[in-house]
Write a protein that holds these residues in place. Structure first.
Motif: not given
Ligand code: HEC
Length: 153
Positions: A72, A108-109, A92-93, A84-85, A88, A152
């Motif tokens: 994190s 979306t993973w 998108s980062l 946290g993938v 997600r 997460s």
């Protein structure tokens, strides 16, 4: 381990049987077949031991850490931060310059998408710039995904 021990016992019996003479051959074959049948349903699903699986996944993730952190708040490296993938949207980062292919993939993973991508990134997302790091081994992939799922808040 237990499977192998049983099977080994079967093989040993064959060898002994072969020494003992041809009359015992038929019986010996039956033993071997029965042993095989017994082992089939034993194959436990990896999900039976989540803590072990996560630990195995964390160990296997060592082959990803040349490019990925999974903590994190850490900055992305040669690959995006994977903390946290799961859940997600792909690409998108903000701090990572993704390929258009991945950013525009619409993925979306989830476990299934990760499984496809990690098994063969360029086959799953044609044009992705993650060209190495594929994991062919099904169990190792499942462990890595379990590990990623555990990361997460
Ligand atoms: C040589 C560097 C490298 C290695 C090793 C590597 N990756 Fe990657 N990975 C990348 C790059 C670069 C991207 C971005 C791909 C793109 O933008 O097309 C990426 C993207 C990803 C993504 C998508 C992340 C997102 O934010 O959408 C996942 C998931 C992923 N990698 C998992 C892994 C796993 C698991 C391993 C280890 C088994 C691994 N990668 C090994 C470089 C690497």
């Amino acid at each position: 381990m237990r499977k192998q021990a049983f099977f080994g016992a079967g093989l040993l019996t064959i060898m002994l049987g072969a020494c003992g003479g041809s009359a015992e051959q038929t019986v010996v074959e039956q033993i071997v077949v029965r042993d095989r049948g017994e082992t089939t349903p034993v194959a436990a699903s990896a999900g039976d031991a989540p803590a072990d699986l996560i630990a195995a996944g964390e160990a296997a993730f060592a082959m990803c850490t040349g490019c990925h952190v999974a903590e994190s708040g850490e900055a992305s490296m040669a690959g995006p931060n994977l903390y946290g993938v799961v859940g997600r949207p792909a690409g998108s980062l903000d701090d990572f310059a993704y390929s258009e292919a991945l950013a525009g993939s619409g993925i979306t993973w989830d476990a299934a998408q990760l499984d496809r991508y990690i098994a063969d990134p360029t086959a799953a997302v044609s044009g992705t710039i993650m060209s190495v790091g594929a994991v062919q081994d099904d169990e190792r992939r499942a462990a890595i995904i379990a590990y990623l799922e555990s990361l997460s808040e």
